[in-house]
Write a protein that holds these residues in place. Structure first.
Motif, mmCIF file in Angstrom:
data_model
loop_
_atom_site.group_PDB
_atom_site.id
_atom_site.type_symbol
_atom_site.label_atom_id
_atom_site.label_comp_id
_atom_site.label_asym_id
_atom_site.label_seq_id
_atom_site.Cartn_x
_atom_site.Cartn_y
_atom_site.Cartn_z
ATOM 1 N N LEU A 192 -11.015 1.428 -3.092
ATOM 2 C CA LEU A 192 -9.591 1.481 -3.399
ATOM 3 C C LEU A 192 -8.756 1.114 -2.169
ATOM 4 C CD1 LEU A 192 -9.285 4.807 -5.462
ATOM 5 C CD2 LEU A 192 -9.807 2.503 -6.291
ATOM 6 N N GLY A 193 -7.444 1.140 -2.331
ATOM 7 C CA GLY A 193 -6.522 0.893 -1.233
ATOM 8 C C GLY A 193 -5.888 -0.477 -1.251
ATOM 9 N N LEU A 194 -6.156 -1.263 -2.285
ATOM 10 C CA LEU A 194 -5.628 -2.628 -2.334
ATOM 11 C C LEU A 194 -4.111 -2.651 -2.491
ATOM 12 C CD1 LEU A 194 -8.404 -4.025 -4.673
ATOM 13 C CD2 LEU A 194 -8.188 -4.426 -2.215
ATOM 14 N N GLY A 195 -3.572 -1.701 -3.215
ATOM 15 C CA GLY A 195 -2.130 -1.683 -3.455
ATOM 16 C C GLY A 195 -1.329 -1.453 -2.181
ATOM 17 N N VAL A 196 -1.724 -0.449 -1.393
ATOM 18 C CA VAL A 196 -0.969 -0.166 -0.169
ATOM 19 C C VAL A 196 -1.135 -1.292 0.855
ATOM 20 C CG1 VAL A 196 -0.941 2.334 -0.483
ATOM 21 C CG2 VAL A 196 -2.861 1.272 0.729
ATOM 22 N N LEU A 197 -2.308 -1.913 0.893
ATOM 23 C CA LEU A 197 -2.516 -3.027 1.820
ATOM 24 C C LEU A 197 -1.728 -4.263 1.387
ATOM 25 C CD1 LEU A 197 -6.306 -2.656 2.653
ATOM 26 C CD2 LEU A 197 -4.364 -2.251 4.174
ATOM 27 N N ASN A 198 -1.667 -4.511 0.095
ATOM 28 C CA ASN A 198 -0.858 -5.633 -0.385
ATOM 29 C C ASN A 198 0.630 -5.392 -0.127
ATOM 30 O OD1 ASN A 198 -3.103 -7.051 -1.261
ATOM 31 N ND2 ASN A 198 -2.978 -6.275 -3.350
ATOM 32 N N SER A 199 1.044 -4.144 -0.246
ATOM 33 C CA SER A 199 2.441 -3.800 0.042
ATOM 34 C C SER A 199 2.749 -4.033 1.520
ATOM 35 C CB SER A 199 2.690 -2.331 -0.331
ATOM 36 O OG SER A 199 4.024 -1.956 -0.085
ATOM 37 N N ARG A 200 1.807 -3.683 2.388
ATOM 38 C CA ARG A 200 2.001 -3.923 3.820
ATOM 39 C C ARG A 200 2.014 -5.430 4.113
ATOM 40 N NH1 ARG A 200 -0.537 -0.615 8.856
ATOM 41 N NH2 ARG A 200 0.252 -1.983 10.522
ATOM 42 N N HIS A 201 1.141 -6.167 3.448
ATOM 43 C CA HIS A 201 1.103 -7.620 3.639
ATOM 44 C C HIS A 201 2.439 -8.250 3.261
ATOM 45 C CE1 HIS A 201 -0.248 -11.782 3.488
ATOM 46 N NE2 HIS A 201 0.099 -11.845 2.213
ATOM 47 N N LYS A 202 2.998 -7.810 2.152
ATOM 48 C CA LYS A 202 4.287 -8.365 1.713
ATOM 49 C C LYS A 202 5.392 -8.064 2.718
ATOM 50 C CE LYS A 202 7.625 -8.452 -2.053
ATOM 51 N NZ LYS A 202 7.971 -8.048 -3.438
ATOM 52 N N ALA A 203 5.347 -6.865 3.311
ATOM 53 C CA ALA A 203 6.408 -6.458 4.228
ATOM 54 C C ALA A 203 6.259 -7.074 5.617
ATOM 55 C CB ALA A 203 6.432 -4.935 4.346
ATOM 56 N N THR A 204 5.032 -7.282 6.062
ATOM 57 C CA THR A 204 4.811 -7.671 7.458
ATOM 58 C C THR A 204 4.168 -9.042 7.637
ATOM 59 O OG1 THR A 204 2.577 -6.722 7.614
ATOM 60 C CG2 THR A 204 4.456 -5.232 7.997
ATOM 61 N N GLY A 205 3.525 -9.555 6.591
ATOM 62 C CA GLY A 205 2.809 -10.814 6.722
ATOM 63 C C GLY A 205 1.402 -10.662 7.265
ATOM 64 N N GLU A 206 0.992 -9.439 7.643
ATOM 65 C CA GLU A 206 -0.373 -9.217 8.125
ATOM 66 C C GLU A 206 -1.371 -9.560 7.016
ATOM 67 O OE1 GLU A 206 -0.794 -5.358 10.580
ATOM 68 O OE2 GLU A 206 0.998 -5.078 9.343
ATOM 69 N N VAL A 207 -2.471 -10.176 7.400
ATOM 70 C CA VAL A 207 -3.503 -10.552 6.437
ATOM 71 C C VAL A 207 -4.689 -9.605 6.571
ATOM 72 C CG1 VAL A 207 -5.096 -12.366 5.706
ATOM 73 C CG2 VAL A 207 -2.790 -12.961 6.478
ATOM 74 N N PHE A 208 -5.131 -9.046 5.468
ATOM 75 C CA PHE A 208 -6.260 -8.122 5.449
ATOM 76 C C PHE A 208 -7.431 -8.803 4.754
ATOM 77 C CE2 PHE A 208 -2.342 -5.708 5.665
ATOM 78 C CZ PHE A 208 -2.587 -4.885 6.759
ATOM 79 N N GLU A 209 -8.315 -9.364 5.562
ATOM 80 C CA GLU A 209 -9.398 -10.193 5.035
ATOM 81 C C GLU A 209 -10.317 -9.419 4.110
ATOM 82 O OE1 GLU A 209 -9.517 -13.284 5.213
ATOM 83 O OE2 GLU A 209 -8.117 -13.772 6.827
ATOM 84 N N GLU A 210 -10.594 -8.144 4.438
ATOM 85 C CA GLU A 210 -11.474 -7.361 3.575
ATOM 86 C C GLU A 210 -10.842 -7.162 2.199
ATOM 87 O OE1 GLU A 210 -13.711 -3.002 3.193
ATOM 88 O OE2 GLU A 210 -12.531 -3.449 4.991
ATOM 89 N N ALA A 211 -9.532 -6.923 2.183
ATOM 90 C CA ALA A 211 -8.847 -6.741 0.901
ATOM 91 C C ALA A 211 -8.931 -8.013 0.066
ATOM 92 C CB ALA A 211 -7.393 -6.346 1.125
ATOM 93 N N VAL A 212 -8.726 -9.180 0.697
ATOM 94 C CA VAL A 212 -8.829 -10.444 -0.029
ATOM 95 C C VAL A 212 -10.248 -10.641 -0.553
ATOM 96 C CG1 VAL A 212 -8.698 -12.965 0.196
ATOM 97 C CG2 VAL A 212 -6.932 -11.522 1.245
#
Length: 342
Positions: A192-212
């Protein structure tokens, strides 16, 4: 000797997530509102010999019809699309396709053919990006051995992409959300945790390779392993979060689900994103929907992660599936409680 200045980019990279009010499955209509809308709208009886095996009644992942009386061949039909969840166009296409195909796998089926569903703000975003989105979807469909046979597009102020998918399944060996029974363990096939990481990506532009990587992984192997292990009950974990989908499964099956919060795996960085406040509105709505039916013996932050709106999440299986973690069990129904978290 003079040094020439570094070249200046002619344009900044397009951030697709900035063109959407929400992201991925977190932009779904809240589950409580949706259930009110569709209440009583069961499909009318079809003609011919086809028999509807799974329809609207339990809010399962796809519709299923048996083609002929007593036959074993069933057709599985679903559609899923959403706004950009990541900025990279091809990755968004890959994620959206994997998410749409997941509904077929969640029923124990095999995808056969898909058609694209594309909404595009043609005066705001270049069509070359739309092509990249479609190419990403085609790539993942190819990995699934699923044909892509065209689709439909509209000019829309907000970009959206997904697929309508048709598959086949053994009519007598479906995975359904209403066939759980007390005594079965609960298996979760993706963290789990994809939602909060996607929310952070939208706000900051950081890319989370594991989430992708998690979101673009097909649920094909998990579905096959569940069927091989003899499972008969499953659902996928998407926009309504683990707690929401667990509530629906337990309610449909007439049992109570007991979840071991410490056993639930998370994508790296999810807890930090939660601590820093990157929580989708959909995750909060999920928790409020489930709360009246749940006994949540965990902190509010933990409950939010368990209700986090996932995009292209894993399968939740009633039964032990080798190679995947057991996160709880189904027990006899408890009055007023469909989900108990310990």
């Amino acid at each position: 000797m003079t040094t020439s200045p570094a070249p200046t980019p002619t344009s900044a990279p397009v951030r697709l997530t900035q063109y959407a009010h929400g992201g991925g499955c977190a932009c779904k209509i809240p589950p409580g509102e949706l259930e009110d809308v569709v209440a009583g709208l069961a499909g009318a009886p079809g003609g011919g010999a086809a028999e509807l095996l799974v329809g609207l009644d339990t809010g399962d992942d796809a519709a299923v019809v048996r083609l002929a009386p007593g036959g074993r061949t069933a057709v599985v039909a679903t559609a899923d699309f959403f706004t950009p969840v990541v900025d990279d166009a091809r990755d968004w296409g890959r994620i959206a396709a994997a998410n749409a195909l997941s509904d077929v796998y969640a029923m124990g089926g095999t995808p056969v053919v898909a058609v694209n569903l594309l909404a595009w703000p043609r005066e705001l975003l270049p069509l070359e990006l739309a092509r990249e989105v479609l190419a990403g979807g085609l790539e993942v469909a190819g990995q699934a051995g699923c044909h892509v046979g065209g689709g439909h597009s509209v000019d829309d102020p907000e970009p959206k992409y997904g697929m309508a998918v048709t598959g086949t399944a053994d009519a007598d060996r479906l995975l359904r959300n209403d066939t759980g029974r007390a005594g079965l363990p609960l298996t979760l096939t993706k963290p789990l945790g994809l939602g909060v990481l996607n929310s952070r990506h939208k706000a900051t532009g950081e890319v989370f390779e594991e989430a992708v990587a998690v979101m673009t992984t097909l649920n094909a192997a998990a579905s096959a392993a569940a069927l091989a292990a003899g499972a008969r009950c499953a659902t996928d974990v998407t926009g309504f979060g683990l707690l929401g989908h667990l509530h629906k499964l337990a309610r449909a099956s007439g049992v109570t689900a007991v979840l071991d919060a410490a056993a639930v795996p998370y994508v790296a960085g999810a807890r930090q994103a939660l601590r820093e406040g990157f929580v989708p509105g959909g995750s909060r709505r999920n928790l409020e929907w489930v709360r009246p039916h749940a006994d949540l013996a965990v902190a509010e932050e933990e409950a939010l992660l368990l209700a986090d709106a996932q995009t292209s999440g894993g399968l939740l299986v009633a039964g032990e599936v080798p190679g995947f973690p057991v996160v709880g069990e189904l027990v006899a129904a408890e009055a007023g409680v469909t989900v108990r978290v310990r």
